[in-house]
Write an enzyme that holds these catalytic residues in place. Structure first.
Site, PDB file in Angstrom:
ATOM      1  N   LYS A 206       0.839  -1.209   0.000  1.00 18.34           N
ATOM      2  CA  LYS A 206       0.000   0.000   0.000  1.00 18.34           C
ATOM      3  C   LYS A 206       0.870   1.254   0.000  1.00 18.34           C
ATOM      4  CE  LYS A 206      -3.588   2.255   2.766  1.00 18.34           C
ATOM      5  NZ  LYS A 206      -4.553   2.126   3.856  1.00 18.34           N
ATOM      6  N   GLU A 212      10.632  -4.538   4.582  1.00 22.80           N
ATOM      7  CA  GLU A 212      10.735  -5.961   4.223  1.00 22.80           C
ATOM      8  C   GLU A 212      10.388  -6.167   2.746  1.00 22.80           C
ATOM      9  OE1 GLU A 212       9.082  -4.643   6.708  1.00 22.80           O
ATOM     10  OE2 GLU A 212       9.359  -5.777   8.565  1.00 22.80           O
ATOM     11  N   GLY A 267      -4.851  -2.129   5.298  1.00 28.06           N
ATOM     12  CA  GLY A 267      -4.040  -3.265   4.833  1.00 28.06           C
ATOM     13  C   GLY A 267      -4.690  -4.610   5.087  1.00 28.06           C
ATOM     14  N   ARG A 268      -5.159  -4.820   6.325  1.00 29.50           N
ATOM     15  CA  ARG A 268      -5.724  -6.144   6.654  1.00 29.50           C
ATOM     16  C   ARG A 268      -7.112  -6.353   6.071  1.00 29.50           C
ATOM     17  NH1 ARG A 268      -4.767  -2.780  10.705  1.00 29.50           N
ATOM     18  NH2 ARG A 268      -6.424  -2.070  12.099  1.00 29.50           N
ATOM     19  N   GLU A 353      -4.835  -6.878  15.256  1.00 30.45           N
ATOM     20  CA  GLU A 353      -4.376  -5.543  14.871  1.00 30.45           C
ATOM     21  C   GLU A 353      -5.525  -4.536  14.946  1.00 30.45           C
ATOM     22  OE1 GLU A 353      -0.631  -4.682  12.145  1.00 30.45           O
ATOM     23  OE2 GLU A 353      -2.416  -4.965  10.923  1.00 30.45           O
ATOM     24  N   HIS A 384      -3.989 -33.331  17.927  1.00 30.34           N
ATOM     25  CA  HIS A 384      -2.797 -34.120  18.253  1.00 30.34           C
ATOM     26  C   HIS A 384      -1.686 -33.233  18.815  1.00 30.34           C
ATOM     27  CE1 HIS A 384      -4.350 -37.784  16.320  1.00 30.34           C
ATOM     28  NE2 HIS A 384      -5.026 -36.890  15.616  1.00 30.34           N
ATOM     29  N   LYS A 512       9.285  -0.426  14.566  1.00 32.00           N
ATOM     30  CA  LYS A 512       9.836  -0.045  13.259  1.00 32.00           C
ATOM     31  C   LYS A 512      10.842   1.083  13.426  1.00 32.00           C
ATOM     32  CE  LYS A 512       5.796  -0.721  10.296  1.00 32.00           C
ATOM     33  NZ  LYS A 512       4.835  -0.042   9.453  1.00 32.00           N
TER      34      LYS A 512
HETATM   35  C1  G6Q Z   1      -2.523  -3.977   8.050  1.00 32.81           C
HETATM   36  C2  G6Q Z   1      -1.278  -3.383   8.469  1.00 32.81           C
HETATM   37  C3  G6Q Z   1      -0.031  -4.054   7.953  1.00 32.81           C
HETATM   38  C4  G6Q Z   1       0.321  -3.723   6.517  1.00 32.81           C
HETATM   39  C5  G6Q Z   1       1.760  -4.149   6.270  1.00 32.81           C
HETATM   40  C6  G6Q Z   1       2.198  -3.928   4.853  1.00 32.81           C
HETATM   41  O1  G6Q Z   1      -3.607  -3.527   8.303  1.00 32.81           O
HETATM   42  O2  G6Q Z   1      -1.319  -2.041   8.214  1.00 32.81           O
HETATM   43  O3  G6Q Z   1      -0.065  -5.441   8.105  1.00 32.81           O
HETATM   44  O4  G6Q Z   1      -0.554  -4.363   5.640  1.00 32.81           O
HETATM   45  O5  G6Q Z   1       2.600  -3.448   7.146  1.00 32.81           O
HETATM   46  O6  G6Q Z   1       2.079  -2.591   4.506  1.00 32.81           O
HETATM   47  P1  G6Q Z   1       2.251  -2.146   3.016  1.00 32.81           P
HETATM   48  O7  G6Q Z   1       1.154  -2.756   2.216  1.00 32.81           O
HETATM   49  O8  G6Q Z   1       2.167  -0.647   3.027  1.00 32.81           O
HETATM   50  O9  G6Q Z   1       3.589  -2.638   2.548  1.00 32.81           O
END
Ligand code: G6Q
Length: 546
Positions: A206, A212, A267-268, A353, A384, A512
């Protein structure tokens, strides 16, 4: 807005809890042969049986009063209407617009977002068809065979879960892989098996600044260039999904190959947006659309079904019942379906989250428990491994059991085994095993004397552990879409009860920031910042051993 614990209904629920917490579900079932009929709902692709909960006839009406006193319906409408209910970030919350199949306009600041949503969907349809049909070729003219989604968190967990769930055993033209972890082993492992000339990378982010993801994307580009030396070919092997056009261009991806989404998609909650491109590539755009249709079905159910028969409302309120009145700290997600293997991971992020917060949406410290620790794994495997603790440990672990009625496998006798375990476990968790039953079992086995007492003590199961049984008619794109949306709205319901903003995530910031201070120290080999003695000791140790 008052906090929930300030409402009179809260005290009524506490009093009700005191009255009924000593009851055993085994007795409630014995006293009421209609308990299943009264505490189950069939809607769309689902049967929800919530009769194996520690509730009586009074419980749900009281919880529904709590929901009404918290103005749940008004909050729900504000979300669907595009109000900026994510108040700490000043954003609307409109993942529901991404799957709005009704033709209804959805306005943000007076502008209908639906034409832009539909335009991106059309681009995803065209692109995924071209790649799947071999019309979009790589730099050497060969068709694409492998797709690698590079993303993390919300840009990884949802698409990974859906791709795994829908691919099933069907033959597909593309293999789709996911790289999320910045530990180089992950991308090395994935790439070791791939041909750069037939691999397409989706850089899914996003913000397009996530450390990462950008590190993995650069390593993928280096890998591609080392093998082909063909800069111009990057355009055929890298596409982006993002809200950040400038950063996509700066990375070297032609913005003509960027699939856009918007700040009002968290994001989620983003698998319904272009973040779902990997899904469309994996199983085809028609299936992706059916996924959206299913989620839209659940949106309409959430908006229109009476609260007492509303699946997300019931699940959300039962969760509140255990967290706030029984003191449960955790909630397990136990799919009896191999294809839903990654559902617990996705729901863990979605829930923890969103509602893992101790400050309410008005900035006040909450004086009550909020989101539980959500965890889980496929139930059959869990039996198990960790079910021992659920059956006989010291923690109360409310759990959702999820299974499909009709199997996707042709090995139907396997499915019967799965279902029999699903049913047996919820029955065992409800009933438990009494001392008398254990004694009878031991006597029948011819055990006597001191041993029998020892054994019986171990063989007693308290039972009375709450479970929801959710039966999905069949795992299809439609039912999966509805299932995920069900949990999104359950989380929303709980956020409203707890007066939380479920759509921000300030708690991910600090780590972060600190990592960005430590990384230069590890790289330069010099301690430059003040740290606590533990962190400093660890850094010195790592540097000294280099
Ligand atoms: C979700 C969070 C988080 C996000 C990641 C990736 O709600 O905000 O999990 O999706 O940190 O972020 P980017 O899509 O910006 O790389």
């Amino acid at each position: 807005m008052p906090q929930p614990i300030e409402l009179p209904i809260w005290a009524e629920l506490q009093a009700h809890h005191q009255r009924i917490s000593g009851l055993h579900m085994r007795d409630l079932f014995d006293a009421d042969p209609q308990r299943f009929e009264r505490f189950s709902v069939e809607a769309g692709d689902f049967l929800l049986d919530y009769s194996k909960n520690r509730i009586t006839d009074e419980t749900l009406p009281l919880l529904l009063r709590l929901a009404r006193d918290r103005r749940l319906e008004a909050w729900r409408d504000r979300m669907f209407d595009g109000e900026r209910i994510n108040n700490t970030e000043g954003r609307a919350v409109l993942h529901t617009a991404l799957r709005n199949r009704s033709g209804r306009p959805v306005f943000v600041d007076g502008e209908d977002v639906m034409p832009a949503v539909r335009a991106v969907l059309q681009r995803m349809r065209d692109f995924s068809a071209r790649v799947r049909e071999g019309d979009w070729t790589g730099c050497s003219g060969q068709r694409i065979r492998d797709v690698v989604n590079i993303g993390i968190g919300g840009s990884d967990l949802g698409p990974l879960m859906v791709c795994h769930a829908l691919a099933g055993c069907d033959e597909q033209p593309l293999r789709v892989h996911f790289v999320s972890n910045v530990d180089g082993c992950m991308i090395e492992q994935v790439l070791s098996d791939l041909n750069p000339e037939t691999t397409l990378f989706i850089v899914a982010s996003k913000t397009f600044t996530t450390q990462e993801t950008m590190t993995n994307a650069h390593s993928a580009r280096d890998w591609y260039l080392r093998a082909t030396g063909d800069e111009a070919g990057i355009a055929r092997h890298f596409v982006a999904v993002s809200t950040n056009r400038e950063a996509v261009a700066a990375f070297g991806i032609d913005t003509a190959h960027m699939f856009e989404f918007w700040e009002w998609v968290g994001g989620r909650y983003s698998l319904w947006s272009a973040i779902g491109l990997s899904i469309a590539l994996a199983v085809g755009f028609d299936a992706f659309e059916q996924l959206l249709d299913g989620a839209h079905w659940m949106d309409e159910h959430f908006r229109h079904a009476p609260l007492e028969r509303n699946l997300p409302v019931i699940l959300g309120l039962l969760g509140v019942w255990y967290v706030n009145f029984f003191g449960a700290e955790t909630h397990a997600i136990l799919p009896y379906d191999y294809l839903l293997q990654f559902l617990p991971n996705h729901l863990q992020q979605l829930d923890m989250e969103s509602n893992g917060k101790s400050v309410d949406r008005d900035g006040r410290a909450v004086g009550y428990a909020t989101g539980p620790i959500v965890w889980g794994a496929p139930g059959i495997n869990g039996q198990h491994a960790f079910y021992q603790l659920i059956h006989q440990g010291t923690h109360l672990v409310p759990a959702d059991f999820i299974a499909s009625r009709r199997p996707r496998t042709r090995l139907t006798h396997h499915h019967e085994i799965v279902l029999s375990n699903f049913l047996a476990q919820t029955e065992a968790l409800m009933r438990g095993r009494t001392r008398d039953e254990a004694l009878a079992l031991q006597r029948a086995a011819g055990v006597s004397g001191e041993v029998i007492e020892q054994r019986v003590a171990q063989m007693v199961f308290p039972g009375n552990n709450p479970t929801n049984s959710l039966i999905v008619e069949r795992l299809t794109p439609h039912s999966l879409g509805a299932l995920i949306a069900l949990y999104e709205h359950k989380v929303f319901v709980q956020g409203v009860i707890w007066n939380l903003n479920s759509f921000d995530q300030w708690g991910v910031e600090l780590g972060k920031q600190l990592a960005s201070r430590i990384l230069p120290e590890l790289r330069s080999g010099r301690l430059e910042q003040a740290h606590d003695a533990s962190t400093e000791g660890l850094i010195r140790y790592l540097l000294a051993k280099r």
